[in-house]
Design a protein around this motif. Structure first.
Motif: not given
Length: 214
Positions: A100-109, A189-207
């Protein structure tokens, strides 16, 4: 002292004794679990996840890979036909669905309050004080202070005391069993492995609830 009063005292003392015994058993179980998790500072593994409903009927089966590192970092990827990626960097959780080309973002805490799953990869976290641990038939159940809210997690180890499975009970009758294979706890694991950059055009749902504060 009347017989009735004596019986009340005996019942109260028995309750105190049982409560202390239960608490002592829970503390021992928690200490054992944290000791078993201690060697897993970083790891990678393959997994198979089987989901059943309240009637025990299988409703889903997934395969994929996971990577984890302290403190509470996770990269979880499921393969086709149910592709998805979940990345936790210690502060933020990203859940990406490429279909669906969507990323949802949540507070880990905030997410930790609903599920202790990420605590498995951070045995030194002070968040453990919010959970009790019970041992049952070779499994360690991690239970929140309010057992009626959020998930229950069970951790299972094989005869060599190696992590082998995680069971997630969502509290609504659905249970997921995640069986792990090809575990590598010596990976770096390499530095930056646990980071995510949404692909271009991805809908961002920031929760996240603190969006206005950023």
């Amino acid at each position: 002292m009347s017989l009735a009063r004596m019986l009340i005292v005996i019942v109260c003392l028995s309750y105190v004794s049982i409560s202390w015994s239960d608490a002592h058993a829970e503390e021992n179980a928690k200490a054992q679990l944290l000791e078993l998790l201690a060697p897993y500072k970083q790891l990678s593994a393959q997994f198979q996840q089987v989901v059943v409903d309240r009637n025990g009927e299988q409703v889903q089966q997934l395969e994929g890979s996971l990577h984890a590192a302290r403190p509470a970092k996770l990269y979880w990827e499921t393969l086709a036909p149910d592709e998805s990626v979940l990345v936790a960097d210690g502060e933020t959780i990203w859940y990406y669905n490429p279909f669906v080309e969507q990323v949802s973002i949540y507070s880990q805490q905030e997410s930790l309050q609903q599920s202790p799953f990420l605590l498995l990869f951070d045995p030194t976290s002070p968040q453990w004080q919010n959970y009790s641990v019970e041992q049952d038939e070779g499994r360690y159940w991690i239970i929140g202070q309010d057992a009626a809210v959020g998930q229950r997690i069970a951790v299972q180890f094989n005869s060599q005391q190696q992590l082998s499975a995680v069971v997630v009970d969502d509290g609504q009758g659905q249970v997921s069993t995640i069986s792990l294979t090809d575990i590598d706890s010596n990976i770096t694991h390499a530095d930056g492995f646990f980071q995510f950059t949404p692909p271009a055009g991805t809908f961002i749902d920031d929760q996240r609830g603190d969006r206005d504060a950023r």
